[in-house]
Design an enzyme around this catalytic site. Structure first.
Site, PDB file in Angstrom:
ATOM      1  N   GLU A 175      -4.995  10.625  -8.725  1.00 44.43           N
ATOM      2  CA  GLU A 175      -5.601  11.948  -8.552  1.00 44.43           C
ATOM      3  C   GLU A 175      -5.247  12.898  -9.696  1.00 44.43           C
ATOM      4  O   GLU A 175      -5.800  14.000  -9.783  1.00 44.43           O
ATOM      5  CB  GLU A 175      -5.178  12.555  -7.211  1.00 44.43           C
ATOM      6  CG  GLU A 175      -3.698  12.867  -7.063  1.00 44.43           C
ATOM      7  CD  GLU A 175      -2.858  11.685  -6.616  1.00 44.43           C
ATOM      8  OE1 GLU A 175      -1.738  11.922  -6.124  1.00 44.43           O
ATOM      9  OE2 GLU A 175      -3.320  10.525  -6.749  1.00 44.43           O
TER      10      GLU A 175
ATOM     11  N   SER B 275       4.911   2.491  -9.875  1.00 42.94           N
ATOM     12  CA  SER B 275       6.364   2.373  -9.945  1.00 42.94           C
ATOM     13  C   SER B 275       6.859   1.254  -9.034  1.00 42.94           C
ATOM     14  O   SER B 275       6.182   0.864  -8.075  1.00 42.94           O
ATOM     15  CB  SER B 275       7.028   3.689  -9.544  1.00 42.94           C
ATOM     16  OG  SER B 275       6.829   3.942  -8.156  1.00 42.94           O
TER      17      SER B 275
ATOM     18  N   GLU C 223      13.612   3.622 -15.140  1.00 45.18           N
ATOM     19  CA  GLU C 223      12.385   3.690 -15.932  1.00 45.18           C
ATOM     20  C   GLU C 223      12.064   5.163 -16.157  1.00 45.18           C
ATOM     21  O   GLU C 223      11.696   5.885 -15.228  1.00 45.18           O
ATOM     22  CB  GLU C 223      11.220   3.002 -15.212  1.00 45.18           C
ATOM     23  CG  GLU C 223       9.941   3.022 -16.037  1.00 45.18           C
ATOM     24  CD  GLU C 223       8.757   2.404 -15.307  1.00 45.18           C
ATOM     25  OE1 GLU C 223       7.902   1.816 -15.979  1.00 45.18           O
ATOM     26  OE2 GLU C 223       8.696   2.518 -14.071  1.00 45.18           O
TER      27      GLU C 223
ATOM     28  N   CYS D 268       3.717   1.192 -19.318  1.00 45.36           N
ATOM     29  CA  CYS D 268       4.620   0.238 -18.672  1.00 45.36           C
ATOM     30  C   CYS D 268       5.093  -0.827 -19.653  1.00 45.36           C
ATOM     31  O   CYS D 268       6.020  -1.579 -19.353  1.00 45.36           O
ATOM     32  CB  CYS D 268       3.954  -0.408 -17.469  1.00 45.36           C
ATOM     33  SG  CYS D 268       2.523  -1.435 -17.879  1.00 45.36           S
TER      34      CYS D 268
ATOM     35  N   PHE E 239      -1.916   6.700 -13.342  1.00 43.12           N
ATOM     36  CA  PHE E 239      -2.419   7.770 -14.199  1.00 43.12           C
ATOM     37  C   PHE E 239      -2.374   7.410 -15.678  1.00 43.12           C
ATOM     38  O   PHE E 239      -3.130   7.975 -16.474  1.00 43.12           O
ATOM     39  CB  PHE E 239      -1.611   9.061 -13.973  1.00 43.12           C
ATOM     40  CG  PHE E 239      -0.238   9.049 -14.611  1.00 43.12           C
ATOM     41  CD1 PHE E 239      -0.063   9.361 -15.952  1.00 43.12           C
ATOM     42  CD2 PHE E 239       0.881   8.725 -13.862  1.00 43.12           C
ATOM     43  CE1 PHE E 239       1.191   9.350 -16.535  1.00 43.12           C
ATOM     44  CE2 PHE E 239       2.145   8.712 -14.443  1.00 43.12           C
ATOM     45  CZ  PHE E 239       2.306   9.027 -15.782  1.00 43.12           C
TER      46      PHE E 239
ATOM     47  N   LYS F 202      -9.291   3.306  -5.955  1.00 38.13           N
ATOM     48  CA  LYS F 202      -8.578   4.561  -5.700  1.00 38.13           C
ATOM     49  C   LYS F 202      -7.773   4.889  -6.950  1.00 38.13           C
ATOM     50  O   LYS F 202      -6.666   4.410  -7.134  1.00 38.13           O
ATOM     51  CB  LYS F 202      -7.657   4.413  -4.483  1.00 38.13           C
ATOM     52  CG  LYS F 202      -7.381   5.706  -3.715  1.00 38.13           C
ATOM     53  CD  LYS F 202      -6.665   6.780  -4.491  1.00 38.13           C
ATOM     54  CE  LYS F 202      -5.217   6.458  -4.767  1.00 38.13           C
ATOM     55  NZ  LYS F 202      -4.540   7.581  -5.522  1.00 38.13           N
TER      56      LYS F 202
END
Length: 530
Positions: A175, A225, A379, A280, A148, A172
């Site tokens: 969402e 992740s 994280e 990240c 995202f 993909k």
């Protein structure tokens, strides 16, 4: 309410058995819903990609190159439109959204050089009359599962190289902010990409499970992740797929006593709180070496007080909201837990109030953090900067290298020797010297070490070409049929000189050659002239 469709075989498909909410993080309100793919819908997309593969693979490199030039042109023209779409679903400020698109475009620009990148190698006369050349060919249908936090950049990182290499792609996206993926797919279609070459399906675990297990999907690219990356890597690799799964990070910024502390403070604030820390490559740990911590913390705190946090559409905003209310609350829990574990909360972002129901939180600064505290070990993926105090350079390097992650790291110093030694000593995939967020330019590759990467290759750039292609070596000879004999020995490129050949009955040179020669149906053996 607007419904975000799939994009399969060149068509938009909105109907679904399930839909997921898409929020505007700045208002906290649901503004759209996204179709979530069933297993049958994913199968439809996979088959579209499979059917399109032979034609796309056979498309000339020149034609592919022209498509990428057109994609770049269209994205440059429509960048403000895409940035606004991205901000409405992710929440980041418009300037950050435009910067994300620019960095994604770097890989499209890299892909325009595909004719050069896909060149093989050739050696002639490796043996008498024998030539060898190599080629790189596409792996097939590729699935790209994107996060995202960069809904435009990371898809462009993946699909640019994958398509350039002749693969077909099933994307993909997250969402949570899926519209950017549809926007990009439509741009590729407008640029001339044939139907079925790039498909977009939205979904959750149900869709991902199909991609990981489907025998027609030959490679998986993933960013997310670490626990999910590790799981995806194992499941896909167990099924014989190529996998590059990029996981989490805990990026350290080491500041040596000789550094320009004002410059270091500017860099720390920018790298820790840009995009609300949902990067990240965000700096989440500041390592203060020697006796500089107090002065550095004061400089950072002063700068934090001036930050403008608000809707991403407000030109005055420097930082927007987090992606969801749940994530905001999780970030807040780390700040609360830090004080309970013995750290000092210098600036508490939970104290800041906002005139909105959006998913906002203020920026936090936590001092006296140590390994073993959750605020250090996990994280957080939010606007929280931890400060760890160490005595020496060696302590700083040990701290970085002992961490389970190895994505990015930075050092701030005026000492070139110290910086060079740091490059050599530190265990991370990307290193910055006076650069807080060392994301490589598009002609290099992106990726970490340790638990930040599962798989063998990094993303985009030269390593992506190797990931999205398979090597093939071709050995050729056009012999004189009169020289052919049966020989069951092991093929070799050289043999003892001519007397041996004469003993085996080969006593004359083939017409038009300068070597003694013998061949079998599998491979020619050639003997150099004595």
């Amino acid at each position: 309410m607007e419904r975000i469709p799939h994009f399969i075989n060149g068509a938009l498909i909105s109907d679904a058995e399930r839909y997921g909410p898409v929020f505007n993080p700045a208002t906290g309100e649901q503004e759209k819903e996204v179709a979530l793919a069933s297993a049958a819908r994913v199968e439809e997309a996979v088959q579209a990609a499979r059917a399109a593969l032979p034609g796309w693979r056979a498309t000339s490199l020149a034609k592919r190159t022209n498509i990428f030039f057109k994609v770049r042109e269209l994205l440059m023209q429509r960048r403000p439109e895409l940035a606004a779409l991205l901000t409405s679903e992710h929440g980041k400020v418009l300037s950050d959204a435009e910067g994300e698109i620019t960095r994604g475009l770097e890989n499209i620009e890299f892909a325009t050089g595909l004719s050069h990148m896909l060149k093989g190698e050739r050696s002639e006369q490796v043996a008498g009359g024998v030539d060898v050349h190599s080629v790189r060919q596409p792996v097939g249908v590729v699935a790209c599962i994107t996060p995202f936090n960069f809904p435009a950049m990371v898809p462009l990182w993946m699909i640019g190289s994958a398509l350039a290499c002749g693969n077909t792609v099933l994307l993909k996206p997250s969402e949570k902010d899926p519209s950017s993926a549809i926007f990009i797919a439509e741009v590729f279609a407008e640029a001339g990409l044939p139907a079925g070459v790039l498909n977009v399906v939205h979904g959750d675990k149900e869709a991902v499970d199909v991609l990981l297990e489907h025998p027609d999907v030959k490679a998986i690219s993933f960013v997310g992740s670490t626990p999910i990356a590790q799981s995806i890597y194992k499941r896909a690799a167990d099924r014989g797929k190529r996998v590059q799964a990029l996981g989490g990070a805990k990026n350290h910024m080491v500041v040596l006593p000789d550094a320009d502390l004002n410059m270091a403070a500017d860099a720390a604030v920018s790298a820790a709180y840009g995009s609300a820390g949902e990067r990240c490559m965000a700096v989440s740990v500041l390592v203060a070496v020697g006796n500089i911590a107090d002065e550095l913390i004061e400089a950072i705190s002063t700068r934090m007080a001036t930050l403008k946090i608000g809707p991403g559409t407000d030109p005055a905003s420097q930082m927007g909201p987090l992606i969801t209310a749940e994530h905001r609350d999780k970030v807040a829990s780390y700040v609360a837990g830090a004080a309970q574990e013995g750290a000092t909360v210098v600036v508490d972002g939970r104290d800041q109030t906002f005139d909105s129901n959006g998913f906002f939180i203020g920026v936090s600064l936590v001092d006296h953090v140590k390994p073993g505290m959750k605020v250090y070990d996990d994280e957080i993926f939010g606007p929280v900067l931890s400060v760890v105090r160490v005595e020496t350079y060696a302590d700083a390097v040990k701290l970085v290298n002992d961490n389970e992650f190895g994505n990015g790291v930075a050092i701030f110093t005026r000492d070139g020797g110290a910086a060079r030694q740091f490059e050599f000593d530190v265990e991370a995939g990307m290193v910055g010297v006076n650069v807080p967020i060392p994301v490589p330019v598009g002609t290099f590759s992106f990726g970490g070490w340790k638990n930040s990467l599962f798989g063998d290759t990094h993303m985009y750039g030269p390593e992506s070409i190797r990931f999205y292609t398979r090597g093939k070596v071709v050995t050729t000879r056009w012999p004189d049929p009169s020289t052919s004999v049966i020989d069951l020995g092991f093929p070799r490129s050289t043999e003892p000189a001519c007397p041996f050949q004469k003993q085996r009955g080969v006593t004359s040179r083939p017409s038009g050659t300068g070597s003694w020669a013998r061949s079998d149906p599998a491979l020619l053996w050639v003997v150099a002239e004595s």
